[in-house]
Design a protein around this motif. Structure first.
Motif, mmCIF file in Angstrom:
data_model
loop_
_atom_site.group_PDB
_atom_site.id
_atom_site.type_symbol
_atom_site.label_atom_id
_atom_site.label_comp_id
_atom_site.label_asym_id
_atom_site.label_seq_id
_atom_site.Cartn_x
_atom_site.Cartn_y
_atom_site.Cartn_z
ATOM 1 N N GLY A 1 0.819 -1.217 0.000
ATOM 2 C CA GLY A 1 0.000 0.000 0.000
ATOM 3 C C GLY A 1 0.847 1.259 0.000
ATOM 4 N N TRP B 1 1.101 4.334 -2.660
ATOM 5 C CA TRP B 1 0.985 5.761 -2.287
ATOM 6 C C TRP B 1 2.185 6.546 -2.809
ATOM 7 C CZ3 TRP B 1 -3.214 8.151 -1.246
ATOM 8 C CH2 TRP B 1 -4.189 7.659 -0.375
ATOM 9 N N ALA C 1 -4.147 2.048 -3.164
ATOM 10 C CA ALA C 1 -3.316 2.390 -2.002
ATOM 11 C C ALA C 1 -4.200 2.746 -0.809
ATOM 12 C CB ALA C 1 -2.393 3.553 -2.338
#
Lengths: 85, 85
Positions: A47, A51, B12
Motif C-alpha cells: 500500500g 501511495w 493504495a
C-alpha cells in the motif's frame, strides 16, 4: 516555493512517519517480532509503495518523503520478522 | 474521469486503510486497550487530519477517502482507550 498547504502536508508527513518509529526502535532493540503480523506488514508495504507512486505522479513532496521513509521502515520490520521468527 | 494514477491511489487507500481494521476489530471485540498508546494514537490522529486537509487542497479523492476513514477509525480507538482504560 513552499506554500501553506505544502507546510501542512510536510507536518502531516513528519507526524505520521514519526508515529511509526517507536515500533521500529522497539523491534530493533528487543529483536522480539512475535507480536508483528507478517501478512499485515507485507500488505501495508505494498500500500505504501502504491501511495509513493501516486505521490510521485502528483509531484507532492510531502507524499514522496513520507511514503519513501515509511516504505523503508516497514521493509526493515519485514526483514526483522523474517530473520527473527 | 478516473485515470490510471487515481486507480493506483484508490488501491493504495483501500490497502492502507484495511491494514488498520484488524486493530479496530480486536479492540472492539476484546475491549482490551492496555497495549494501545494514547499518546501515539492522538499524535497519529492529528497527522491524519493534516493529511486530510492537504488531500482536500490537492482535490485528491484517494487521499480524502483514506484519511477521512482512518481519522474516524483512530478516533474510535482513542475513545475506546479513554473509556476502557
Amino acid at each position: 516555493m513552499i506554500n501553506f498547504y505544502e507546510i501542512i502536508g510536510l507536518v502531516a508527513a513528519i507526524i505520521t512517519t514519526a508515529s511509526f518509529l517507536p515500533q521500529v526502535f522497539k523491534t530493533y532493540k528487543t529483536k522480539d517480532t512475535s507480536g508483528l503480523s507478517l501478512t499485515m506488514y507485507l500488505t501495508f508495504f505494498v500500500g505504501i509503495v502504491l501511495w509513493l507512486i501516486y505521490g510521485i505522479h502528483l509531484k507532492s513532496l510531502p507524499m514522496i518523503l513520507a511514503n519513501s521513509i515509511t516504505a523503508i521502515l516497514s521493509l526493515f520490520l519485514i526483514i526483522m520478522k523474517l530473520k527473527y521468527k
